[in-house]
Motif scaffolding. Structure first.
Motif, short mmCIF file in Angstrom:
data_model
loop_
_atom_site.label_atom_id
_atom_site.label_comp_id
_atom_site.label_asym_id
_atom_site.label_seq_id
_atom_site.Cartn_x
_atom_site.Cartn_y
_atom_site.Cartn_z
N PRO A 1 78.98 12.41 -31.59
CA PRO A 1 79.63 11.71 -30.48
C PRO A 1 81.14 11.63 -30.61
O PRO A 1 81.87 11.69 -29.61
CB PRO A 1 78.99 10.31 -30.53
N GLU A 2 81.63 11.50 -31.84
CA GLU A 2 83.07 11.46 -32.04
C GLU A 2 83.72 12.77 -31.64
O GLU A 2 84.82 12.78 -31.06
CB GLU A 2 83.38 11.15 -33.51
N GLU B 1 83.71 12.80 -27.81
CA GLU B 1 84.71 11.88 -27.29
C GLU B 1 86.12 12.44 -27.47
O GLU B 1 86.97 12.33 -26.58
CB GLU B 1 84.60 10.53 -28.00
N THR B 2 86.39 13.08 -28.61
CA THR B 2 87.70 13.68 -28.85
C THR B 2 87.98 14.79 -27.85
O THR B 2 89.09 14.89 -27.31
CB THR B 2 87.77 14.25 -30.29
N GLN C 1 88.65 13.22 -24.38
CA GLN C 1 89.95 12.57 -24.25
C GLN C 1 91.01 13.56 -23.81
O GLN C 1 92.02 13.18 -23.20
CB GLN C 1 90.35 11.93 -25.58
N CYS D 1 74.79 6.41 -27.04
CA CYS D 1 76.24 6.21 -26.95
C CYS D 1 76.97 7.44 -26.43
O CYS D 1 78.19 7.41 -26.28
CB CYS D 1 76.81 5.80 -28.30
N MET E 1 79.47 8.29 -21.87
CA MET E 1 80.89 8.64 -21.98
C MET E 1 81.40 9.32 -20.71
O MET E 1 82.56 9.23 -20.37
CB MET E 1 81.12 9.63 -23.14
#
Length: 348
Positions: A268-269, A272-273, A276, A338, A342
């Motif tokens: 997920p990180e 998300e990166t 962004q 999660c 997003m």
């Protein structure tokens, strides 16, 4: 592929390849000090600098070199560190040696091969990838490669994924006959394949200029560069083309699964990166998450092993690859709640 200048897997050559040295001098104006023989390319150390890479070019790839040049030039001008082919004194991007072989001269980018186990490097690569896709989506027409796509592409994202799904389904019975302990996983595996098949049938992806071969050895990490985007160097564009950018992101994440003992939160990180820098719609994230359930590590390992004639010494590698997939599915299940929220509805 072009190896890193900072950490090459090199073997010094004790003789001067006169033929190549003469071509580099006559056609590119380079005075060679020495050659360094690597796995698939030749490092060219020059007297006046900078240093270069001589990369053999298969005949099937010669035309692609010119077709990808303009997108790569655009990306270089946008601030990306790309191994853009060096043009000869006559403007050529490839050169034929007297022995009939064809090659291209490339800059020898500094840096070491990307270490996906390093969180900083992993996230920097994903951020740079999103910026790469965003730049081409926003600022570049697709016409430079559109006319040749039908001849050059090795299959678009959806087509390639459907091929892998079909291959996995076809090979599974044979694999289970050799590894009967995998038989209980038949139902959950085929449920994932079915969900993915339905997902790609409904998926309306976007288009960007994609690398399409994002193994860690094709990305370089330059610690000394202060600007985050320029910490990542991009090499080996033999498969680059206009395609669905989701495919590039899936590749990076699959290599992370294969090489890193991933934990809950790692994938997920990465999503998300990326988001962004280039926002993803809910549909895109849902498609991405389904694609990540595909047992890519296991299939590649099994296909290689079957192609070698199922040697006894390779059985453990296949079993280990399946354990990687079980770990992948466990982490994906933990992280599902999660990830999908997003997305927004603004972009791809």
């Amino acid at each position: 592929m072009e190896e890193s200048f900072a950490r090459p897997q090199e073997q010094a050559v004790n003789f001067m390849d006169t033929q190549l040295a003469n071509v580099l001098g006559d056609v590119y104006g380079i005075t060679v000090q020495r050659f360094i023989k690597m796995k698939s390319v030749i490092g060219v150390v020059t007297q006046q600098g900078p240093h270069h890479i001589w990369k053999p070019v298969p005949q099937s790839v010669v035309r692609r070199v010119s077709l990808v040049y303009q997108p790569l030039l655009f990306l270089q001008q946008a601030g990306f560190r790309v191994a853009l082919p060096v043009t000869s004194r006559t403007g050529s991007l490839v050169m034929r040696l007297p022995n009939g072989s064809v090659g291209q001269l490339l800059p020898w980018l500094s840096g070491s091969h990307l270490n996906l186990a390093n969180r900083q490097q992993r996230l920097a690569a994903v951020a740079s990838l999103a910026a790469w896709h965003k730049a081409t989506v926003a600022s570049m027409p697709e016409t430079s490669l559109q006319s040749a796509n039908s001849n050059l592409q090795r299959g678009k994202f959806v087509t390639k994924f459907q091929f892998k799904i079909n291959l996995c389904a076809r090979l599974w019975p044979s694999i289970c006959s050799i590894f009967p302990q995998l038989q209980p996983y038949t139902s959950p595996l085929f449920k994932k394949l079915s969900d993915l098949t339905q997902g790609i049938a409904q998926w309306q992806g976007s288009m960007a200029f994609c690398h399409r071969d994002l193994a860690p050895h094709n990305l370089l990490w330059e610690e000394k560069d202060a600007e985050l985007q320029r910490k990542i160097g991009w090499i080996d564009f033999d498969l680059a083309d206009w395609d669905d950018p989701i495919g590039d992101l899936v590749q990076v994440m699959n290599h992370t699964v294969a090489l890193v003992a991933i934990r809950s939160g790692d994938l997920p990180e990465m999503v998300e990166t990326y988001a962004q820098n280039l926002p993803l719609s809910r549909e895109a994230i849902s498609m991405l998450w389904k694609a990540l359930h595909f047992p890519d590590v296991f299939l590649r390992t099994a296909v290689q092993w079957l192609g070698q004639g199922t040697p006894i010494e390779g059985r453990q590698r296949v079993q280990d690859a399946w354990e990687v997939e079980l770990g992948r599915w466990q982490v994906l299940t933990q992280d599902a709640a999660c990830v999908v929220p997003m997305g927004d509805n603004t972009t791809m």
